[in-house]
Design an enzyme around this catalytic site. Structure first.
Site, PDB file in Angstrom:
ATOM      1  N   LYS A 312       0.824  -1.193   0.000  1.00  0.00           N
ATOM      2  CA  LYS A 312       0.000   0.000   0.000  1.00  0.00           C
ATOM      3  C   LYS A 312       0.868   1.258   0.000  1.00  0.00           C
ATOM      4  CE  LYS A 312      -3.881  -1.910   2.696  1.00  0.00           C
ATOM      5  NZ  LYS A 312      -4.973  -1.632   1.752  1.00  0.00           N
ATOM      6  N   ARG A 386     -10.477 -11.425   1.731  1.00  0.00           N
ATOM      7  CA  ARG A 386     -11.315 -12.481   1.156  1.00  0.00           C
ATOM      8  C   ARG A 386     -10.612 -13.838   1.208  1.00  0.00           C
ATOM      9  NH1 ARG A 386     -11.862  -9.083  -4.192  1.00  0.00           N
ATOM     10  NH2 ARG A 386     -11.682  -7.516  -2.547  1.00  0.00           N
TER      11      ARG A 386
END
Length: 540
Positions: A312, A386
Site C-alpha cells: 500500500k 477475502r
C-alpha cells in the site's frame, strides 16, 4: 488430458505456490522475540456506575432532561421546583428549541445544578433512536465528573434502559495510552429516575450492560496498535473476555491444525509475517437454544494490512490496524449474547492474519488452495481479507452445519464510494436472510443497504490457471469481493456478506471518539436474537 492438468496443478501447489509448512513458520522469530512492546498495556478507562431510582436524589451535578414536547416540562420535570421549570422554559423559548428534531441545549445557573442538559428527543422513541440520544448525551457529558441525574419519568422501562445503555456506549474513550487522561478521578454515578425503575434496571443489567461491555471490547481490540493486538494476542484477549461465561467453548486453530484441514488460503495470506495466523472459533450455546444448528458469524481479522507484496501507499497505512474490525465485531456480538444469557446457538469465527511483505510472502500470480479444495490465483496480495474469509466460511459450512453464515469485513474501498459512512453494504443470495439483517440493522441503528450480486461477477472473477482469482475486476469491486467469498459457501447454505469498510472507523463526532466505531456488534446481537431459520435452497 484432465488427469494430466490436475497433476500439474497439484505439483504447482506443492512447490513454490504452496502454503508454508509448519517448519517454515517455526523458523521465523516468535512474536515475543520481535516485539519488545508486548508489555505495553492500555490505561484503564473510567465508566460511571448506573443506578435506577423511582425518586430524584438531591440536586447536584448535571441534570439530563429528555423532552419530546414543551408539555413534558410539566410532567417529566414535575419533580423540579416551579422556579427551575420556569427558568428552563424561558431559556428554551429564547433559544427557539426544536423539540421535534433530536438535539440538545445546555443551561447553567439554574437551581443547584452545575448544568441542565436538555435533550430534544423528536417523535421517534424506538429503541435505536433512544439509544442514540443516550450515546450523544454520554459523549457530551464525559468531562462532567460529578453525578448525572436523568429524568426518564413517563418513558417506558425499555426506553429508560436504552437511554442508559446509550450513555454507557457514549462514554467509551479511544485514548488508550493517555494514562493521565484515562486514570483521572473516577466519575460519579448516573441515576436514571424512572417510575419503572425496577423493570428498567432488569432490562439494563440483562442486556444493556453486556452490550456496553461488548462494544468496548470490540472497540479496544480495533483501536489497539498492531504491535499489541495480532493473531495470538487477539485469541488471548478473547479467552480473557469470556472467562467464566457459561455455555462457551473456544478453539484456536494454529498453523499445524490449519494445515491438517487444508486451509491454504489463510495460511498463504500470513506467509510474510513473523506472527502466524490463527482461526479462532467461539461458540455460545444458551439454555433453550434452538436445535436447527448455529448461526455463524465470520469476521475478517487482518490485524495489520501492509498490502503484502502489493504494498500500500504509506499515506494512511496506519489505519490498517483497523482491518480486523470485522473479527472484533463478530466476537463482540457473541460476547454480548453470552453475557446476557440469550437463548441462542451462535458461533463467531475470527480469521486472524497479518499481511506483511518479506521473502516468504505470497506473490501476485501465486496459486493457493482453500479448505474446500478450490484454487485461488493471487492477482493482488492486498486483496487478502477475502482469502482468510474463504477458509473461515468453508470451515463453517463443512464442520458446523450452520443455519446461516454471515461474514463481516472491511473488504473494499468501492463500498465506501457507493454508500459512504451511512450504510454498510449487504450482499446475499438469500433474500429472506437479507431481510432479517436489514430489520436488525434498522432496529439496532447499525444500518445496511442491500447491493446486487450480479451473475456477471462469476465471469469477472474467473482465472485462467485456477478456479477463481482474488482481484483484478474493474468496476464492481465490492460485488466481486462478495461473490468471491460466497464461492466458498455451498449454494444452498443461507449466506450473507457485510462490507463495513465505510463504517468501522473514522474521526470523532457526536456519536463516537476518533477511531473504532464497534459497528456490527449491535446489528449482529439483534440479528441473532431475532433469527428465524431460512430454507436451505440454492440462492439466486
Amino acid at each position: 488430458m484432465r488427469t494430466t492438468r490436475f497433476m500439474l496443478a497439484t505439483a504447482l501447489l506443492a512447490s513454490a505456490a504452496s502454503v508454508p509448512t509448519t517448519a517454515a513458520f517455526s523458523q521465523m522469530p516468535s512474536a515475543g522475540a520481535i516485539t519488545p512492546s508486548l508489555t505495553l498495556k492500555a490505561a484503564k478507562a473510567q465508566y460511571r456506575p448506573v443506578r435506577f431510582e423511582p425518586a430524584m436524589p438531591a440536586a447536584s451535578g448535571t441534570l439530563v432532561l429528555p423532552l419530546t414536547a414543551e408539555g413534558d416540562l410539566a410532567t417529566r420535570a414535575s419533580v423540579l421546583s416551579d422556579a427551575e421549570r420556569s427558568a428552563i422554559q424561558r431559556a428554551l423559548a429564547s433559544a427557539e428549541f426544536d423539540y421535534a428534531n433530536p438535539g440538545s441545549l445546555t443551561l447553567r445557573g439554574i437551581g443547584n445544578w452545575d448544568r441542565i442538559h436538555v435533550v430534544g428527543t423528536g417523535k421517534d422513541l424506538s429503541a435505536a433512536a433512544v439509544q442514540k440520544l443516550g450515546v450523544m448525551a454520554g459523549r457530551a457529558l464525559m468531562k462532567d465528573k460529578g453525578p448525572l441525574v436523568v429524568l426518564a419519568g413517563g418513558l417506558p422501562a425499555e426506553a429508560a434502559a436504552e437511554l442508559a445503555t446509550g450513555m454507557g456506549i457514549g462514554e467509551y474513550r479511544s485514548d488508550l495510552y493517555q494514562a493521565k487522561a484515562r486514570e483521572a478521578a473516577p466519575m460519579a454515578a448516573t441515576t436514571i429516575v424512572s417510575d419503572s425503575a425496577q423493570a428498567a434496571r432488569a432490562l439494563y443489567e440483562d442486556r444493556g450492560k453486556p452490550l456496553i461491555d461488548a462494544m468496548a471490547f470490540a472497540r479496544d481490540l480495533s483501536n489497539e496498535p498492531a504491535n499489541v493486538v495480532y493473531p495470538e494476542s487477539f485469541v488471548e484477549r478473547t479467552r480473557a473476555a469470556f472467562a467464566g461465561v457459561a455455555g462457551v467453548t473456544i478453539e484456536a486453530l494454529d498453523v499445524p491444525a490449519m494445515e491438517k484441514l487444508g486451509m491454504g488460503s489463510i495460511l498463504g495470506s500470513g506467509r510474510g509475517s513473523a506472527r502466524p495466523p490463527r482461526m479462532l472459533i467461539v461458540r455460545y450455546t444458551g439454555r433453550s437454544a434452538p436445535a436447527y444448528g448455529p448461526v455463524v458469524l465470520a469476521g475478517k481479522g487482518i490485524t495489520f494490512d501492509s498490502g503484502g507484496i502489493s504494498l500500500k501507499n504509506g499515506s494512511g497505512m496506519g489505519d490498517m490496524k483497523f482491518d480486523m474490525s470485522g473479527a472484533a465485531s463478530v466476537v463482540g456480538a457473541v460476547l454480548a449474547l453470552a453475557r446476557s444469557r440469550a437463548p441462542v446457538d451462535v458461533v463467531a469465527i475470527a480469521a486472524l492474519s497479518e499481511n506483511m511483505p518479506d521473502g516468504n510472502a505470497a506473490r501476485p500470480a501465486d496459486v493457493l488452495q482453500a479448505m474446500n479444495g478450490k484454487t485461488i490465483e493471487i492477482i493482488s496480495t492486498d486483496a487478502e481479507g477475502r482469502l482468510v474469509l474463504a477458509d473461515a466460511v468453508a470451515y463453517a459450512d463443512a464442520k458446523l452445519n450452520p443455519a446461516a453464515i454471515v461474514d463481516v469485513a472491511t473488504l473494499t474501498g468501492s463500498i465506501m464510494t457507493a454508500l459512504g459512512d451511512d450504510y454498510a453494504g449487504l450482499f446475499s443470495r438469500h433474500d429472506p436472510l437479507a431481510d432479517q439483517l436489514i430489520m436488525a440493522g434498522d432496529a439496532s441503528g447499525d444500518e445496511l443497504w442491500q447491493m446486487p450480486l450480479h451473475p456477471s461477477y462469476a465471469e469477472d472473477t474467473k482465472s485462467t490457471i485456477a478456479d477463481i482469482k482474488n482481484s483484478g475486476v474493474s468496476g464492481a469491486g465490492a460485488g466481486a469481493g462478495a461473490h468471491f467469498i460466497g464461492a466458498f459457501v455451498k449454494p444452498e447454505t443461507p449466506w450473507a456478506h457485510i462490507d463495513i469498510a465505510g463504517m468501522a472507523w473514522g474521526g470523532a463526532n457526536d456519536l463516537k471518539p476518533a477511531g473504532a466505531t464497534g459497528y456490527g456488534v449491535r446489528l449482529l446481537e439483534r440479528f441473532v436474537r431475532d433469527f428465524q431459520p431460512v430454507e436451505k435452497v440454492a440462492g439466486k
